[in-house]
Design an enzyme around this catalytic site. Structure first.
Site, PDB file in Angstrom:
ATOM      1  N   HIS A 216       0.817  -1.225   0.000  1.00 18.01           N
ATOM      2  CA  HIS A 216       0.000   0.000   0.000  1.00 18.01           C
ATOM      3  C   HIS A 216       0.848   1.272   0.000  1.00 18.01           C
ATOM      4  O   HIS A 216       0.425   2.304  -0.515  1.00 18.01           O
ATOM      5  CB  HIS A 216      -0.927   0.023   1.212  1.00 18.01           C
TER       6      HIS A 216
ATOM      7  N   LEU B 172      -3.305  -9.493   5.729  1.00 19.39           N
ATOM      8  CA  LEU B 172      -3.146  -9.284   4.293  1.00 19.39           C
ATOM      9  C   LEU B 172      -1.923  -8.413   4.011  1.00 19.39           C
ATOM     10  O   LEU B 172      -1.683  -7.989   2.893  1.00 19.39           O
ATOM     11  CB  LEU B 172      -4.414  -8.662   3.698  1.00 19.39           C
ATOM     12  N   PHE B 173      -1.162  -8.116   5.038  1.00 20.15           N
ATOM     13  CA  PHE B 173       0.180  -7.545   4.949  1.00 20.15           C
ATOM     14  C   PHE B 173       0.259  -6.212   4.204  1.00 20.15           C
ATOM     15  O   PHE B 173       1.239  -5.949   3.493  1.00 20.15           O
ATOM     16  CB  PHE B 173       1.154  -8.555   4.315  1.00 20.15           C
ATOM     17  N   CYS B 174      -0.748  -5.389   4.346  1.00 23.71           N
ATOM     18  CA  CYS B 174      -0.736  -4.064   3.682  1.00 23.71           C
ATOM     19  C   CYS B 174      -0.500  -4.196   2.175  1.00 23.71           C
ATOM     20  O   CYS B 174       0.090  -3.310   1.547  1.00 23.71           O
ATOM     21  CB  CYS B 174       0.302  -3.126   4.290  1.00 23.71           C
ATOM     22  N   ALA B 175      -0.907  -5.326   1.623  1.00 22.18           N
ATOM     23  CA  ALA B 175      -0.873  -5.515   0.171  1.00 22.18           C
ATOM     24  C   ALA B 175      -2.164  -6.276  -0.144  1.00 22.18           C
ATOM     25  O   ALA B 175      -2.130  -7.417  -0.607  1.00 22.18           O
ATOM     26  CB  ALA B 175       0.362  -6.286  -0.252  1.00 22.18           C
TER      27      ALA B 175
END
Ligand code: PMP
Length: 413
Positions: A114, A349-352
């Site tokens: 992100h 979701l790991f900032c992706a």
């Protein structure tokens, strides 16, 4: 003595103590001992940077600017480049996004974190490629279609979801051939291959100290000075202003000061420079790749666990592996790993989000089809796939041992 600072043993739910297995290094890495020492050595002299006379200010100003020179040196900078200390990678991309000249088209792949997705408004989004070669070809096609426009390509060097390494040097070549510039998100490459950053051919590089074993709240945006010198200051305030008239209008400084208003993060900058100096010539890859092979082979042998990947399974990657364990709530799984096994992992979701959702769906699909090919008996024991809306990520680096990997695999088993 360990070269990183660790908590040593942690207490488990059953009262036992074990050495903590930090498998969440990609989120935030531990502190290198040389970094902690450099910061501790400076603390008695801690004073203002660029804002005073006297021994403390002189020393602190000198150390801050030396840190900048070290970063520039390790990035292979020339006279037209600059290093700006930021808070982190996110801050660096937000700064760059504000400095991009009017009328520039930004091109980004859908697979980005992100931090390298959200600051770009109206970017041309390129669908996530399925191999490094596909990335190169897709970029060439997109840039061909944008002929005549000013373009900035922004791409990650290594994925924080899959650990896969992107072909940045080749992408930079394609970008430059088409007259475009390229910005590189090196947040996940810098800690694994700091010495490789100079060879990427990037016009801009962003990374975070806290992922580079230098956790004192600083990051870097480095690259070509012209856009940055021409842009409005990122923050308005002291340090960024060369002169302020009585009516409050400012003439802004050029150079890094323009985008570093306010008192800078001296300790953060010194920490980053110290970490880069300590790691630039180190062979980090040999140990890391051996651990990576061990972890991936172990995961592959576990039924109901499936690795997330965008590129083919044999693509180059750093020490980051995400996987799904359908039927287990990922948050609850992470708590169990922590409280019962002394292991730290990340879930989510790991900032992706776009990338991770897609890879999760694919990984779950692979598991489902594998299980449906098996007997009726194993189908009845199949997990509830609806629970796999989040992934689990194990990531590692300096300080990770085979025992940490084996403990995770045993716990998952
Ligand atoms: N890019 C990548 C690839 C990352 O892994 C991260 C951190 N997860 C970021 C950017 C953002 O870094 P920070 O949170 O330090 O700004």
């Amino acid at each position: 003595m360990s070269e990183i600072l660790t908590p040593g043993e942690v207490k488990l739910r059953d009262g036992r103590s074990v050495g903590f297995a930090n498998l969440d290094v990609a989120a935030t890495a531990p502190c290198l001992r040389v970094v902690a020492d450099a910061v501790a050595d400076l603390l008695p002299y801690y004073g203002s940077v660029h804002r005073g006379a006297g021994a403390l200010s002189e020393r602190c100003t000198r150390e801050y600017e030396q840190a900048r020179e070290t970063v520039a040196d390790i990035l292979g900078h020339g006279p037209d480049d600059t290093v700006i200390f930021t808070r982190n990678t996110t801050d660096a991309f937000n700064l760059l996004a504000r400095a991009v000249p009017e009328g520039t088209t930004v091109v980004a792949f859908d697979a980005e974190h992100h931090a390298n997705l959200l600051p770009w408004r109206d970017a041309v989004r390129v669908p996530a490629p399925r191999s490094p070669q596909e990335a190169i070809e897709a970029l060439a096609r997109v840039l061909h279609g944008l002929k005549g426009r000013n373009v900035l390509v922004s791409v990650t060097a290594a994925s924080n979801v899959t650990g896969e390494v992107w072909p940045v040097a080749e992408l930079a070549e394609v970008a430059h051939r088409h007259g475009a510039r390229i910005a590189v998100d090196a947040a996940q490459l810098a800690p694994h291959a700091p010495g490789s950053l100079a060879g990427l051919g990037a016009d801009y590089i962003a990374f975070s100290g806290h992922k580079l074993y230098a956790p004192f709240g600083a990051g870097v945006l480095a690259g070509r000075a012209d856009w940055l010198d021409a842009a409005e200051p990122y923050l308005a305030g002291g340090g960024a202003s060369a002169h302020v008239a009585d009516d409050g209008t400012a003439r802004w400084a050029t150079g890094p000061a323009r985008h570093e208003a306010g008192t800078p993060n001296l300790l953060g900058a010194v920490a980053i420079a110290t970490a880069l100096r300590a790691l630039r010539d180190r062979d980090l890859a040999t140990t890391e790749q051996a651990l990576l092979r061990r972890l991936r082979a172990g995961l592959a042998a576990l039924p109901h666990v499936e690795e997330l990947r965008l590129f083919p399974a044999d693509a180059e990657r750093v020490g980051i592996v995400s996987f799904t364990v359908p039927g287990r709530d990922p948050g609850e799984l992470a708590v169990t790993l922590g409280r019962d096994h002394g292991i730290g992992v990340r879930t989510g979701l790991f900032c992706a989000h776009p990338l991770t959702r897609r890879l999760l769906a694919e990984a779950t699909g692979r598991l489902e089809s594998g299980i449906s090919e098996k007997s009726e008996k194993s189908r009845r024991g199949a997990p509830d796939f609806s629970q796999s809306a989040q992934a689990v990520r194990a990531s590692f680096g300096i300080g990770t041992t085979e025992e940490h990997i084996d403990r995770l695999l045993a716990a998952l088993q």
